[in-house]
Design a protein around this motif. Structure first.
Motif, PDB file in Angstrom:
ATOM      1  N   VAL A 219       0.863  -1.169   0.000  1.00  0.00           N
ATOM      2  CA  VAL A 219       0.000   0.000   0.000  1.00  0.00           C
ATOM      3  C   VAL A 219       0.904   1.225   0.000  1.00  0.00           C
ATOM      4  O   VAL A 219       1.710   1.404   0.919  1.00  0.00           O
ATOM      5  N   ASN A 220       0.821   2.011  -1.045  1.00  0.00           N
ATOM      6  CA  ASN A 220       1.710   3.162  -1.249  1.00  0.00           C
ATOM      7  C   ASN A 220       3.168   2.762  -1.012  1.00  0.00           C
ATOM      8  O   ASN A 220       3.940   3.457  -0.340  1.00  0.00           O
ATOM      9  N   GLY A 221       3.528   1.595  -1.518  1.00  0.00           N
ATOM     10  CA  GLY A 221       4.917   1.122  -1.473  1.00  0.00           C
ATOM     11  C   GLY A 221       5.281   0.321  -0.243  1.00  0.00           C
ATOM     12  O   GLY A 221       6.346  -0.303  -0.211  1.00  0.00           O
ATOM     13  N   ALA A 222       4.426   0.302   0.776  1.00  0.00           N
ATOM     14  CA  ALA A 222       4.763  -0.407   2.017  1.00  0.00           C
ATOM     15  C   ALA A 222       4.165  -1.818   2.002  1.00  0.00           C
ATOM     16  O   ALA A 222       2.942  -1.978   1.884  1.00  0.00           O
ATOM     17  N   ALA A 223       5.038  -2.830   2.116  1.00  0.00           N
ATOM     18  CA  ALA A 223       4.570  -4.220   2.100  1.00  0.00           C
ATOM     19  C   ALA A 223       3.728  -4.491   3.341  1.00  0.00           C
ATOM     20  O   ALA A 223       4.037  -4.031   4.444  1.00  0.00           O
ATOM     21  N   GLN A 224       2.672  -5.258   3.171  1.00  0.00           N
ATOM     22  CA  GLN A 224       1.730  -5.548   4.255  1.00  0.00           C
ATOM     23  C   GLN A 224       1.994  -6.937   4.835  1.00  0.00           C
ATOM     24  O   GLN A 224       2.384  -7.852   4.120  1.00  0.00           O
ATOM     25  N   ASP A 225       1.732  -7.086   6.115  1.00  0.00           N
ATOM     26  CA  ASP A 225       1.866  -8.393   6.767  1.00  0.00           C
ATOM     27  C   ASP A 225       0.524  -9.133   6.751  1.00  0.00           C
ATOM     28  O   ASP A 225      -0.536  -8.515   6.684  1.00  0.00           O
ATOM     29  N   GLY A 226       0.614 -10.463   6.901  1.00  0.00           N
ATOM     30  CA  GLY A 226      -0.595 -11.257   7.114  1.00  0.00           C
ATOM     31  C   GLY A 226      -1.327 -11.655   5.851  1.00  0.00           C
ATOM     32  O   GLY A 226      -2.506 -12.009   5.917  1.00  0.00           O
ATOM     33  N   VAL A 227      -0.652 -11.607   4.698  1.00  0.00           N
ATOM     34  CA  VAL A 227      -1.308 -12.010   3.438  1.00  0.00           C
ATOM     35  C   VAL A 227      -1.262 -13.538   3.332  1.00  0.00           C
ATOM     36  O   VAL A 227      -0.192 -14.124   3.325  1.00  0.00           O
ATOM     37  N   LYS A 228      -2.437 -14.157   3.273  1.00  0.00           N
ATOM     38  CA  LYS A 228      -2.481 -15.628   3.267  1.00  0.00           C
ATOM     39  C   LYS A 228      -3.195 -16.147   2.019  1.00  0.00           C
ATOM     40  O   LYS A 228      -4.236 -15.593   1.632  1.00  0.00           O
ATOM     41  N   PRO A 229      -2.686 -17.221   1.408  1.00  0.00           N
ATOM     42  CA  PRO A 229      -3.378 -17.785   0.245  1.00  0.00           C
ATOM     43  C   PRO A 229      -4.760 -18.318   0.617  1.00  0.00           C
ATOM     44  O   PRO A 229      -4.989 -18.764   1.746  1.00  0.00           O
ATOM     45  N   GLY A 230      -5.671 -18.239  -0.323  1.00  0.00           N
ATOM     46  CA  GLY A 230      -7.014 -18.786  -0.105  1.00  0.00           C
ATOM     47  C   GLY A 230      -7.852 -17.985   0.861  1.00  0.00           C
ATOM     48  O   GLY A 230      -8.720 -18.540   1.535  1.00  0.00           O
ATOM     49  N   SER A 231      -7.594 -16.679   0.962  1.00  0.00           N
ATOM     50  CA  SER A 231      -8.377 -15.854   1.892  1.00  0.00           C
ATOM     51  C   SER A 231      -8.515 -14.450   1.300  1.00  0.00           C
ATOM     52  O   SER A 231      -7.931 -14.130   0.270  1.00  0.00           O
ATOM     53  N   TYR A 232      -9.318 -13.629   1.983  1.00  0.00           N
ATOM     54  CA  TYR A 232      -9.354 -12.214   1.633  1.00  0.00           C
ATOM     55  C   TYR A 232      -8.368 -11.470   2.513  1.00  0.00           C
ATOM     56  O   TYR A 232      -8.341 -11.672   3.736  1.00  0.00           O
ATOM     57  N   PHE A 233      -7.564 -10.605   1.922  1.00  0.00           N
ATOM     58  CA  PHE A 233      -6.701  -9.723   2.704  1.00  0.00           C
ATOM     59  C   PHE A 233      -7.341  -8.336   2.694  1.00  0.00           C
ATOM     60  O   PHE A 233      -7.688  -7.807   1.631  1.00  0.00           O
ATOM     61  N   THR A 234      -7.524  -7.781   3.898  1.00  0.00           N
ATOM     62  CA  THR A 234      -8.257  -6.522   3.996  1.00  0.00           C
ATOM     63  C   THR A 234      -7.321  -5.346   4.238  1.00  0.00           C
ATOM     64  O   THR A 234      -6.461  -5.402   5.125  1.00  0.00           O
ATOM     65  N   VAL A 235      -7.487  -4.320   3.437  1.00  0.00           N
ATOM     66  CA  VAL A 235      -6.777  -3.050   3.642  1.00  0.00           C
ATOM     67  C   VAL A 235      -7.833  -2.032   4.074  1.00  0.00           C
ATOM     68  O   VAL A 235      -8.632  -1.581   3.264  1.00  0.00           O
ATOM     69  N   SER A 236      -7.829  -1.711   5.375  1.00  0.00           N
ATOM     70  CA  SER A 236      -8.789  -0.724   5.877  1.00  0.00           C
ATOM     71  C   SER A 236      -8.057   0.590   6.088  1.00  0.00           C
ATOM     72  O   SER A 236      -7.064   0.630   6.814  1.00  0.00           O
ATOM     73  N   ARG A 237      -8.507   1.636   5.443  1.00  0.00           N
ATOM     74  CA  ARG A 237      -7.849   2.921   5.629  1.00  0.00           C
ATOM     75  C   ARG A 237      -8.782   4.057   5.197  1.00  0.00           C
ATOM     76  O   ARG A 237      -9.835   3.825   4.604  1.00  0.00           O
ATOM     77  N   ASP A 238      -8.318   5.234   5.530  1.00  0.00           N
ATOM     78  CA  ASP A 238      -9.001   6.437   5.085  1.00  0.00           C
ATOM     79  C   ASP A 238      -8.391   6.772   3.717  1.00  0.00           C
ATOM     80  O   ASP A 238      -7.288   7.305   3.648  1.00  0.00           O
ATOM     81  N   TRP A 239      -9.089   6.436   2.669  1.00  0.00           N
ATOM     82  CA  TRP A 239      -8.484   6.508   1.331  1.00  0.00           C
ATOM     83  C   TRP A 239      -8.332   7.945   0.853  1.00  0.00           C
ATOM     84  O   TRP A 239      -9.192   8.789   1.087  1.00  0.00           O
ATOM     85  N   LYS A 240      -7.203   8.177   0.205  1.00  0.00           N
ATOM     86  CA  LYS A 240      -6.963   9.467  -0.456  1.00  0.00           C
ATOM     87  C   LYS A 240      -6.923   9.217  -1.960  1.00  0.00           C
ATOM     88  O   LYS A 240      -6.603   8.107  -2.409  1.00  0.00           O
ATOM     89  N   LEU A 241      -7.223  10.234  -2.707  1.00  0.00           N
ATOM     90  CA  LEU A 241      -7.111  10.121  -4.158  1.00  0.00           C
ATOM     91  C   LEU A 241      -5.674   9.761  -4.507  1.00  0.00           C
ATOM     92  O   LEU A 241      -4.732  10.352  -3.989  1.00  0.00           O
TER      93      LEU A 241
END
Ligand SMILES: [Zn+2]
Length: 637
Positions: A491-513
């Motif tokens: 997300v904006n270049g920063a790798a996220q933790d907790g990404v698992k195959p066979g699941s949904y990975f959720t990115v919750s944030r206050d989105w900017k354009l």
């Protein structure tokens, strides 16, 4: 009847107040997505040449003539057409589409008899042994799509005329073959396949209840479900599923299966398309019934029967192309996919499997069903579509040639090509769902979706980039495919933790354009081995050799002991495609050939692969392809 089309669409505002906004059985979110890239071009061609290329006077003629005497299925074509044309009229509005819809609906309404009947059978043959009830199922679907379209606010008002026509038609079916019906037989006893074909009318009967809230339609649905589950020689869609009887093994439980080998059989239970269509209706029924009765054990069992059956289909029937069925029937096809079985992947089966998975995805929120849709879509489905979009094959072999479907019922169409456009909708509708709080991305492709812009060459490339065009808090859910062992989400270049195959990975944030999400999939080429045969996949895509590459004998064996099931294969490289016909091309140096005792003969052979959907897509006998390759035997075997 004369209706004037007013091509005005009020999607954003209209959808918010639309009573059926939550229902996925019709137009749904279709106007929110614009597909780009190779898939967008394929879809545009299909809408232009297939959906808009259909002559509505022609496919509605049987309803006016009513001359069916052979018990055939001329009356399924209009309803199937509406099932895709109405959603596509929201995806790509045009005057031509409106006019075609108007022509068809006008003629169908005009053909309705005072009894409510819409069809092409003479009275003495109605609701009997043929496909009359099946045809009425599709007509109900077509009428309800037209009603939804009207309710959506973008169409001339017909003052509930299509809904009234649907009610009258359903009332007719109830009066003839409902409880104590005039014909003196039960609905499940009509039609073919132990009652599967006629019983599948359940789906639009539940749709009708959803739109009218009239108890008699839910009662009729309950009656149909009883017929599906209780009679000993009927469909037995619940008890056999709950006992764990595999779909291919469901004959012989109280029915007397026919053995003549023809396509149309009265008593067998192995027909894939019709069986899955029944489960689709069962899932809709459980949804509505639970709203009234709560989560009863009986309803839980109905849902469980559908899910257990779908799990069984994945395990026993679905092959590497996401296709299934030999000669339109279950046959434990997953374990036999390396063998040359007859008539693989009927397009009706392919489309219905995708629809069934879409419903299961909605009901369970388990992304494994999206994995299934994806594999079927990129392989069996796109392979069946002619590159110019104008038609769909009837059958799609794993090795062989692409070829035209049949002409059914003395008409210039058939069940499969009529079903084809419905299949793309499953992909399009589930690509991204954004309800303002959550945006779920199931598939990755270049597309403009609600609030986001997705750019990707996937699955040609293993990378997708999603850019926010939205502001404010929202949960983005990304499907991480089960086959991608190590997926990287940034997300904006920063790798996220907790990404698992066979699941949904959720990115919750206050989105900017302009916020950027990047996904890199783990997409190696993997070998699959069944009994001295090997095939290769890359991500969701099955690979094939194609005669256009002119790179040797496609039946030359792989050396024994070199390829193993599940092995990640080195030596495959993405290369430039030799022509526009081929979407993805790969070169590979592989252990092919028999003279490996000789130092020169021991070298690998350089061969080319393409994606299965592109293979053979010249639709010419000279364009041959192959997906499963022989592996040498040794003396001890
Ligand atoms: Zn078909």
């Amino acid at each position: 009847m004369n209706f004037r089309a007013i091509p005005v669409f009020v999607l954003a505002a209209g959808a918010a107040t639309f009573a059926l906004a939550a229902s996925r059985d019709s137009i749904d979110n279709i106007g929110e997505t614009r597909l780009k890239g190779p898939l967008g071009e394929k879809l545009d061609r299909m809408i232009e040449r297939h959906v808009l290329g259909t002559d509505l006077n022609y496919i509605t003629a049987p309803f006016m003539e009513k001359t069916e005497t052979k018990g055939w299925w001329q009356t399924e074509f209009w309803g199937k057409w509406m099932h895709s044309a109405i959603p596509y009229s929201h995806y790509a509005p045009s005057d031509r589409m409106y006019n075609a819809i108007e022509t068809g609906i006008g003629r169908i309404l005009e053909s309705q008899e005072p009894s409510g009947y819409i069809g092409n059978y003479p009275d003495e043959l109605r609701c009997g042994e043929g496909w009359d009830v099946w045809g009425m199922k599709y007509t109900l679907m077509g009428l309800l799509h037209d009603y939804d379209n009207e309710q959506r606010g973008g169409w001339v008002s017909r003052m509930n005329v299509p809904l009234d026509a649907a009610k009258k038609l359903c009332d007719y079916v109830i009066a003839e073959i409902g409880p104590n019906g005039r014909r003196g037989r039960e609905l499940w006893q009509t039609g073919n396949w132990s009652g599967y074909a006629s019983s599948s009318i359940l789906e639009p009967v539940v749709w009708l209840y959803r739109r009218t809230n009239e108890k008699k339609y839910l009662d009729f649905a309950t009656y149909i479900v009883k017929g599906m589950s209780e009679p000993e020689s009927g469909p037995r869609l619940v008890d056999l599923a709950l006992k764990g009887v595999s779909v291919a093994d469901r004959n012989g439980y109280g029915n007397k299966p026919d053995t003549h080998g023809g396509y149309v059989m009265k008593h067998n239970r192995w027909k894939s398309y019709e069986m899955m269509s029944c489960y689709q209706g069962i899932l809709d029924y459980v949804e509505e019934k639970e709203k009234l009765d709560g989560c009863t054990e009986a309803l839980r069992n109905l849902r469980k029967a559908a899910i257990m059956t779908a799990d069984d289909i994945v395990k026993e029937e679905i092959n590497l192309a996401g296709g299934c069925a030999c000669s339109e029937a279950w046959y434990h096809g997953a374990r036999k996919q390396h063998l040359p079985y007859l008539h693989l992947h009927e397009t009706c089966v392919t489309t219905t499997w995708m629809r069934f998975c879409e419903k299961l995805l909605e009901v369970t929120d388990d992304p494994k069903w999206a994995d299934q849709i994806e594999r079927t879509f990129y392989n069996a489905y796109l392979a069946a579509m002619k590159p110019d979009g104008s038609e769909f094959a009837g059958y799609t072999p794993l090795s062989g040639n692409r070829w035209h479907g049949q002409h059914h019922c003395y008409m210039h169409t058939d069940c499969c090509t009529a079903n084809g456009p419905r299949g793309f909708l499953c992909f399009l509708k589930e690509l991204c769902r954004n309800d303002g709080k959550t945006a779920t991305f199931n598939f990755y492709a270049s597309a403009l979706v609600k609030g986001f812009d997705m750019y990707s060459l996937y699955p040609r490339a293993n990378y997708a980039r999603i850019v926010s065009h939205t502001e404010g808090p929202l949960a983005m859910r990304l499907r991480i495919p089960a086959w991608s062992a190590k997926t990287v989400v940034k997300v904006n270049g920063a790798a996220q933790d907790g990404v698992k195959p066979g699941s949904y990975f959720t990115v919750s944030r206050d989105w900017k354009l302009g916020d950027i999400v990047e996904i890199t999939f783990d997409m190696p080429v993997v070998a699959h081995v069944i009994d001295h045969s090997v095939a290769f996949t890359r991500g969701p895509v099955l690979l094939a050799r194609d005669s256009r590459f002119a790179d040797g004998d496609m039946t030359e064996p792989f050396r024994r002991g070199v390829v193993a099931d599940g092995k990640r294969m080195d030596g495959f490289s993405a290369v430039r495609t030799p022509s526009d016909d081929i979407w993805m091309a790969f070169s590979a140096t592989l252990p092919i050939g028999s003279h490996h005792e000789n130092p020169e003969g021991a070298n690998g052979l350089a061969v080319m692969f393409c994606d299965y959907a592109s293979a053979g897509n010249l639709w010419q006998p000279s364009n041959y392809y192959r997906t499963w390759f022989p592996v040498e035997y040794g003396p001890e075997e």
